[in-house]
Write a protein that holds these residues in place. Sequence first.
Motif, PDB file in Angstrom:
ATOM      1  N   GLY A 148       0.836  -1.197   0.000  1.00 12.04           N
ATOM      2  CA  GLY A 148       0.000   0.000   0.000  1.00 12.04           C
ATOM      3  C   GLY A 148       0.870   1.247   0.000  1.00 12.04           C
ATOM      4  N   THR A 149       0.433   2.285  -0.718  1.00  9.34           N
ATOM      5  CA  THR A 149       1.198   3.535  -0.766  1.00  9.34           C
ATOM      6  C   THR A 149       0.225   4.684  -1.022  1.00  9.34           C
ATOM      7  N   TYR A 150       0.779   5.882  -1.223  1.00 10.90           N
ATOM      8  CA  TYR A 150      -0.029   7.035  -1.638  1.00 10.90           C
ATOM      9  C   TYR A 150       0.799   7.811  -2.644  1.00 10.90           C
ATOM     10  N   ILE A 159      -0.404  12.740   7.468  1.00  9.51           N
ATOM     11  CA  ILE A 159       0.155  11.918   8.545  1.00  9.51           C
ATOM     12  C   ILE A 159      -0.331  10.470   8.378  1.00  9.51           C
ATOM     13  N   THR A 160      -1.398  10.303   7.568  1.00 13.55           N
ATOM     14  CA  THR A 160      -1.970   8.972   7.328  1.00 13.55           C
ATOM     15  C   THR A 160      -1.294   8.246   6.156  1.00 13.55           C
ATOM     16  N   ALA A 161      -0.379   8.924   5.454  1.00 14.26           N
ATOM     17  CA  ALA A 161       0.373   8.272   4.368  1.00 14.26           C
ATOM     18  C   ALA A 161       1.683   7.752   4.960  1.00 14.26           C
ATOM     19  N   ARG A 162       1.791   6.435   5.073  1.00 12.23           N
ATOM     20  CA  ARG A 162       2.899   5.853   5.847  1.00 12.23           C
ATOM     21  C   ARG A 162       3.963   5.163   4.990  1.00 12.23           C
ATOM     22  N   THR A 163       3.624   4.857   3.738  1.00 15.36           N
ATOM     23  CA  THR A 163       4.567   4.159   2.864  1.00 15.36           C
ATOM     24  C   THR A 163       4.704   4.956   1.577  1.00 15.36           C
ATOM     25  N   ASN A 164       5.928   5.385   1.277  1.00 11.48           N
ATOM     26  CA  ASN A 164       6.137   6.206   0.083  1.00 11.48           C
ATOM     27  C   ASN A 164       6.614   5.354  -1.094  1.00 11.48           C
ATOM     28  N   MET A 165       6.743   5.985  -2.265  1.00 14.73           N
ATOM     29  CA  MET A 165       7.166   5.243  -3.455  1.00 14.73           C
ATOM     30  C   MET A 165       8.624   4.803  -3.360  1.00 14.73           C
ATOM     31  N   THR A 179       6.828 -10.521  -7.731  1.00 16.34           N
ATOM     32  CA  THR A 179       5.999  -9.506  -8.377  1.00 16.34           C
ATOM     33  C   THR A 179       5.567  -8.530  -7.295  1.00 16.34           C
ATOM     34  N   VAL A 180       6.222  -7.373  -7.254  1.00 14.81           N
ATOM     35  CA  VAL A 180       5.884  -6.370  -6.244  1.00 14.81           C
ATOM     36  C   VAL A 180       4.885  -5.397  -6.862  1.00 14.81           C
ATOM     37  N   ARG A 181       3.667  -5.375  -6.317  1.00 14.91           N
ATOM     38  CA  ARG A 181       2.597  -4.556  -6.888  1.00 14.91           C
ATOM     39  C   ARG A 181       2.132  -3.538  -5.841  1.00 14.91           C
ATOM     40  N   GLU A 182       2.243  -2.253  -6.178  1.00 17.96           N
ATOM     41  CA  GLU A 182       1.801  -1.225  -5.236  1.00 17.96           C
ATOM     42  C   GLU A 182       0.344  -0.853  -5.483  1.00 17.96           C
ATOM     43  N   PHE A 183      -0.313  -0.375  -4.430  1.00 20.03           N
ATOM     44  CA  PHE A 183      -1.714   0.032  -4.486  1.00 20.03           C
ATOM     45  C   PHE A 183      -1.839   1.435  -3.911  1.00 20.03           C
ATOM     46  N   ASP A 184      -2.388   2.328  -4.712  1.00 18.71           N
ATOM     47  CA  ASP A 184      -2.547   3.734  -4.353  1.00 18.71           C
ATOM     48  C   ASP A 184      -3.818   3.867  -3.498  1.00 18.71           C
ATOM     49  N   LEU A 185      -3.650   4.205  -2.214  1.00 17.62           N
ATOM     50  CA  LEU A 185      -4.778   4.191  -1.276  1.00 17.62           C
ATOM     51  C   LEU A 185      -5.345   5.582  -1.021  1.00 17.62           C
ATOM     52  N   ASN A 186      -6.639   5.629  -0.762  1.00 17.18           N
ATOM     53  CA  ASN A 186      -7.283   6.888  -0.384  1.00 17.18           C
ATOM     54  C   ASN A 186      -6.886   7.271   1.041  1.00 17.18           C
ATOM     55  N   LYS A 187      -6.511   8.522   1.214  1.00 19.01           N
ATOM     56  CA  LYS A 187      -6.083   9.020   2.525  1.00 19.01           C
ATOM     57  C   LYS A 187      -6.930  10.217   2.942  1.00 19.01           C
ATOM     58  N   SER A 188      -7.166  10.334   4.240  1.00 25.03           N
ATOM     59  CA  SER A 188      -7.791  11.536   4.792  1.00 25.03           C
ATOM     60  C   SER A 188      -7.251  11.755   6.194  1.00 25.03           C
ATOM     61  N   ASP A 194     -13.090   7.790   5.143  1.00 20.54           N
ATOM     62  CA  ASP A 194     -12.452   8.010   3.835  1.00 20.54           C
ATOM     63  C   ASP A 194     -10.967   7.655   3.850  1.00 20.54           C
ATOM     64  N   ASN A 195     -10.493   7.132   4.978  1.00 21.22           N
ATOM     65  CA  ASN A 195      -9.054   6.937   5.138  1.00 21.22           C
ATOM     66  C   ASN A 195      -8.683   5.462   5.220  1.00 21.22           C
ATOM     67  N   ALA A 196      -7.937   4.981   4.227  1.00 28.14           N
ATOM     68  CA  ALA A 196      -7.340   3.641   4.305  1.00 28.14           C
ATOM     69  C   ALA A 196      -5.927   3.835   4.849  1.00 28.14           C
ATOM     70  N   LEU A 197      -5.792   3.738   6.157  1.00 32.29           N
ATOM     71  CA  LEU A 197      -4.520   4.055   6.819  1.00 32.29           C
ATOM     72  C   LEU A 197      -3.383   3.183   6.278  1.00 32.29           C
ATOM     73  N   HIS A 198      -3.670   1.896   6.122  1.00 31.35           N
ATOM     74  CA  HIS A 198      -2.719   0.937   5.552  1.00 31.35           C
ATOM     75  C   HIS A 198      -3.473   0.040   4.568  1.00 31.35           C
ATOM     76  N   LEU A 199      -2.732  -0.726   3.796  1.00 30.15           N
ATOM     77  CA  LEU A 199      -3.364  -1.665   2.866  1.00 30.15           C
ATOM     78  C   LEU A 199      -4.275  -2.642   3.598  1.00 30.15           C
ATOM     79  N   ASP A 200      -3.860  -3.083   4.806  1.00 30.03           N
ATOM     80  CA  ASP A 200      -4.684  -4.066   5.520  1.00 30.03           C
ATOM     81  C   ASP A 200      -5.968  -3.472   6.100  1.00 30.03           C
TER      82      ASP A 200
END
Length: 304
Positions: A148-150, A159-165, A179-188, A194-200
């Motif tokens: 998970g990333t943003y 402050i809710t974006a915890r993993t960068n590119m 196969t490393v696949r990133e997922f761009d998550l909604n943050k608030s 509206d906030n997916a703090l982490h991928l899980d």
Amino acid sequence: MIKLNIKDETSPLEAVILGIADSFGGTPDLADAYDPKSAEHIKAGTYPKESDMIPEMEAFNRVFEKYDVQVYRPELRTDLNQIFARDIAFVIDDYFFKSNILPDREPELEAIDYVISQMDPNKVIKPPDQVHVEGGDVMVHGDYLFVGTYKGPDYPGFITARTNMEGVQFLKDFFPQKTVREFDLNKSNTIAEDNALHLDCCFQPVGKDKAIIHKEGFRQESDYQYLVDLFGMENLFHITKREMYHMMSNVFSIAPDVVVSEQNFTRLNEWLRSHGITVEEIPYAEIAKQEGLLRCSTLPLRRK
């Protein structure tokens, strides 16, 4: 020597670090809240109490005991929130990665030094400072690594974006065979629903071929579609915004056929049972008020 082995999210668990809720520091000041859900409860006067959270974590520990899992707990640091062990480190294959966490959370990592010191030092990795990646954003799925990333240009403002590119690229370079696949998550920073703090918080594999998913957690429809194509729509349990808010995707697998879940997740727990999965229900609703649940509280070290 502690042996490490994490190849997926569901194989039979042998060793884990489980956080602690003792002396967690009480209700923080609003300005110090790490996420919008905590802020919401601070404002409402409903922030969880130590006396409510300790029994929840002990209920979790008893489930591990029932399944003969080796459990390590952090050493106690007074007035420090040590519940969410998943944030501070994670294991992929037989490597232990320390997260570059917020500076005032460094003592959380120090509190598990006694565990880390029992590992092969060549397998303990501290990524470069510019690499931000937290365990809640990292999911191992055999030859796949979901991260998970943003990707928004305003990343530093969340402050809710915890993993960068840089974190994503670091893992791609470290595991060229995966196969490393990133997922761009909604943050608030302000609205918990509206906030997916982490991928899980919006996705997690369960069983042998199933997964829990929240479509609106993903900024790009293509990211959601990637998982639909990989798992098959019939194998996905879709959760609503409100269910994501209550952390319904943040359960924890002890084995492909054993999942620890919150006792109030009636709809999910019935679905899991309908697919032959034993559900160990425990109370965890107070801890959920800090925008973290069962997966967030654990740091798996070894699965069969």
